[in-house]
Design a protein around this motif. Structure first.
Motif, PDB file in Angstrom:
ATOM      1  N   VAL A 329       0.866  -1.191   0.076  1.00 14.27           N
ATOM      2  CA  VAL A 329      -0.037   0.091  -0.024  1.00 14.27           C
ATOM      3  C   VAL A 329       0.737   1.290   0.105  1.00 14.27           C
ATOM      4  N   GLN A 346      -1.622   8.957   4.146  1.00 14.01           N
ATOM      5  CA  GLN A 346      -0.805   7.624   4.907  1.00 14.01           C
ATOM      6  C   GLN A 346      -1.765   6.914   5.775  1.00 14.01           C
ATOM      7  N   ARG A 349      -3.827   4.529   3.557  1.00 12.74           N
ATOM      8  CA  ARG A 349      -3.241   3.474   3.103  1.00 12.74           C
ATOM      9  C   ARG A 349      -3.155   2.499   4.217  1.00 12.74           C
ATOM     10  N   THR A 369      -9.504   7.847  -1.669  1.00 10.43           N
ATOM     11  CA  THR A 369      -8.636   8.502  -2.433  1.00 10.43           C
ATOM     12  C   THR A 369      -8.666  10.026  -2.337  1.00 10.43           C
ATOM     13  N   VAL A 372      -5.412  11.689  -0.692  1.00 13.81           N
ATOM     14  CA  VAL A 372      -4.145  11.126  -1.376  1.00 13.81           C
ATOM     15  C   VAL A 372      -3.711  11.997  -2.494  1.00 13.81           C
ATOM     16  N   GLY A 376      -0.138   8.943  -5.448  1.00 14.35           N
ATOM     17  CA  GLY A 376      -0.751   8.105  -4.691  1.00 14.35           C
ATOM     18  C   GLY A 376      -2.056   7.469  -4.855  1.00 14.35           C
ATOM     19  N   LEU A 380      -3.113   3.819  -5.276  1.00 10.97           N
ATOM     20  CA  LEU A 380      -4.089   3.112  -4.521  1.00 10.97           C
ATOM     21  C   LEU A 380      -5.287   2.537  -5.497  1.00 10.97           C
TER      22      LEU A 380
END
Length: 672
Positions: A329, A346, A349, A369, A372, A376, A380
């Motif tokens: 992740v 984070q 994740r 998301t 993020v 990232g 994801l």
């Protein structure tokens, strides 16, 4: 939920009792001790109050001795009476009658306890007589009051010889006062919590200790409707859908369309009407069952370290490759990191990794998301899209992003709580979702006069838990000038220090090094002149209703007319002023926070992820609003992973990389 209530409210009771016991001038805090236990009695079953009483009594004894323990028992009796009457809907007459009956009985219990606990009785009598004699000596210094000193000495002698009378009378009066105070305070608390359900809104009635009973898929929903309370507005209406094994399904819809509620029903919450059919149990949180990642991942974090949080709640013999899951992740090497030091992205994740540690058959991801960064986000999305083929996990993704929904095998559209063939106009005309605005397209507004520095950061650095073994450096040598009427977009990956920078700009955190000034003076001494919109809007809402929240945020100058004006500015109807904040969707909460900030008319507006959790239509409305504020001269700083259409608000862009301003990006954006 009951266990959590016992832990939280029992702790508040212990705190009040211990403060009253150990601080000489804070005995009045003891009057508040029954209120938390009264709330337990009013909102849970009687056995929860019994458990809370036992737990708080033992803790109070360990912390402050037998006196505090006895006070907790008395508080539990008072709280139980008040809470039970509130739960039954009784009025003032009932509490007055209960006071007349219960006060002398509880006062008598104090006498019985002191008859048994002789050392405690002697200590209590000695403490009271010493206090009375001390006051009497003080009064003897003034001749006009010497008679009062003589009377107090007589009382002291009477107390020593007839202690049980004094204890019974004082206990009766004290209990009566406690009952009435608890009744008054609890009424206000219950009114504040009226819209907050006392049960877990995610709780499933499908639970089992036998893993063979867990089989969440395939799933079929037939005519499903849902309301959170009897008589409340229906959130879902006549929903029909199927979820098969190995699918990647996206659920889309505008804010308030019922997406998160549908996710809870898919996770095992029993619908109000209709039915959910599956081979076995949903198995929420159990291995091989259903896993759910919520919009606010910090609400799912329990472990103090990343590695601990990943396996929290799993059986001791569970075989989990922690490092491999973290790497999967995008959190490789962070196993020993404190969870409180993680950025919002984070944390999301980590929540996904914890879900995967349970090898679920069904993974429900609710806006995972939204916090993020673009890179990232794509990672994801790639991870989630690959789970059906790689692990055989069915993924249900709730999202506002059309490009994310396009990656799914199929899309379920929700509108006003109903499944529709296509969501009507949920993407506004002219908005291209997920299209980043390149640095070269950010236009610079012409200045007719030399720019006037307003908010100046000079070589700012900051570390969390500085000087400890867990020190985390968030910012290093950051220099940035925000001019009056400026519009600045701050970008950067998760963990790059953007949120820390926002809090320093608002004066809520003092820089560890360097200076942050507003109009030449330290911004820490001018809290409120820089309005800050938090990354998670719910944490910023403190009042019961929308109108109260906006008036509190705006200050004394804001009345009902101004509330109506700013609500309409942010795209909400003025009638929403009477709505409870706990009844709002995530996107509506974000708009209410923005309305409160606008009402305050700050010199600088700093918005941390203002578009997160908003559907494309609402996102465009907010962008248009911010653009209008800029044209009217408002200084705005935006921290965001969402770049679409922000060129109409911001004419400069700076990028944070590992806590430092990236020189190339800063020059491209025109930053100092």
């Amino acid at each position: 939920m009951e266990i959590a209530s016992i832990a939280i409210f029992g702790g508040l009771t212990v705190a009040a009792v211990v403060v009253a016991a150990v601080i000489p001038l804070a005995q009045a805090a003891g009057l508040l001790a029954p209120v938390p236990l009264a709330l337990v009695a009013a909102r849970t079953r009687p056995r929860a109050l019994i458990a809370a009483t036992v737990a708080t009594t033992l803790v109070a004894f360990a912390m402050a001795g037998t006196g505090a323990m006895a006070t907790v028992v008395g508080s539990a009796l008072v709280g139980g009476i008040v809470g039970d009457l509130k739960r039954r809907g009784r009025g003032l007459g009932s509490i007055l009658l209960a006071t007349l009956i219960a006060s002398p009985l509880i006062g008598g219990l104090s006498v019985i306890a002191l008859l048994i606990l002789v050392p405690l009785r002697n200590l209590a009598i000695e403490a009271m007589t010493n206090s009375i004699n001390g006051v009497a000596k003080w009064l003897h210094r003034w001749d006009p009051l010497s008679w009062l000193g003589d009377w107090l000495e007589t009382v002291s002698q009477s107390l020593a010889s007839h202690w049980w009378v004094w204890i019974w009378v004082s206990g009766t009066v004290g209990t009566a006062v406690s009952l009435l105070v608890a009744w008054w305070i609890l009424g206000a608390v219950i009114r504040r919590l009226a819209d907050v359900p006392s049960e877990d809104t995610l709780a499933s009635d499908l639970t089992s200790d036998d893993e063979h009973d867990i089989a969440p898929l395939p799933l079929r929903a037939t005519d499903v409707g849902f309301a959170y309370r009897a008589g409340a507005r229906q959130v879902l209406h006549d929903v029909d859908l199927t979820i098969e094994k190995g699918e990647f399904v996206a659920i889309v819809g505008a804010n308030g369309s019922g997406k998160s509620t549908l996710a809870k029903v898919l996770a095992g919450r029993a619908p109000t009407t209709g039915s959910i059919t599956r081979p076995g149990l949903a198995g929420l949180g159990q291995r091989g069952g259903t896993a759910m990642v919520l919009q606010r991942p910090e609400t799912q974090m329990l472990g103090s370290r990343v590695a601990d949080d990943l396996v929290w709640g799993l059986p001791a013999d569970a075989d989990v490759d922690v490092e491999a899951l973290l790497a999967e992740v995008g959190l490789a090497g962070l196993g020993q990191r404190e969870t409180s030091d993680l950025s919002g992205g984070q944390q999301q994740r980590l929540a996904i990794a914890a879900a995967l540690a349970r090898d679920p058959a069904l993974l429900i991801a609710d806006e995972v998301t939204s916090m993020v960064d673009p890179l990232g986000r794509e990672q994801l999305l790639e991870l989630l899209a690959g789970l059906p083929a790689r692990r055989g996990i069915t993924v249900v993704l709730i999202t506002h992003r059309g490009t994310e929904a396009a990656r799914a095998d199929r899309v379920i559209h929700l509108f006003d709580g109903r499944v529709v063939p296509h969501a009507p106009d949920w993407v506004p005309t002219g908005v291209t979702e997920d299209e980043p605005v390149a640095a070269s397209t950010l236009h610079v507004r012409p200045h007719h006069a030399p720019p006037e520095p307003l908010l100046v950061l000079d070589h700012v650095g900051h570390a969390h838990l500085a000087g400890s073994p867990w020190e985390v450096v968030a910012l290093q040598d950051v220099s940035l000038t925000v001019h009056r009427s400026d519009g600045v977009l701050i970008v950067g990956g998760n963990g790059s220090g953007k949120t820390t920078l926002a809090w320093i700009m608002a004066g809520l955190i003092a820089p560890g090094s360097g200076t942050a000034t507003l109009d030449g003076a330290p911004v820490t001494g001018q809290v409120g002149k820089v309005g800050l919109g938090f990354q998670h809007a719910r944490l910023q809402l403190q009042k019961a209703t929308v109108g109260d929240e906006i008036m509190a945020a705006g200050g004394d100058k804001v009345g009902t007319a101004e509330v109506a004006r700013v609500l309409e500015l942010v795209g909400l109807p003025r009638e929403m002023a009477t709505t409870g904040v706990d009844a709002l969707s995530g996107g509506q909460m974000r708009r209410v926070v923005l309305a409160g900030l606008i009402a305050r008319t700050p010199q600088v507006l700093v918005l941390d992820e203002p578009l997160a959790g908003l559907d494309p239509y609402a996102r465009q409305e907010i962008v248009d609003l911010l653009a209008r504020l800029r044209r009217d001269g408002q200084t705005i700083v935006i921290i965001s992973h969402d770049f679409e259409a922000l060129d109409s608000v911001c004419d400069r862009r700076v990028e944070l990389v590992d806590g430092r301003l990236d020189a190339g990006a800063a020059l491209a954006g025109g930053a100092r």
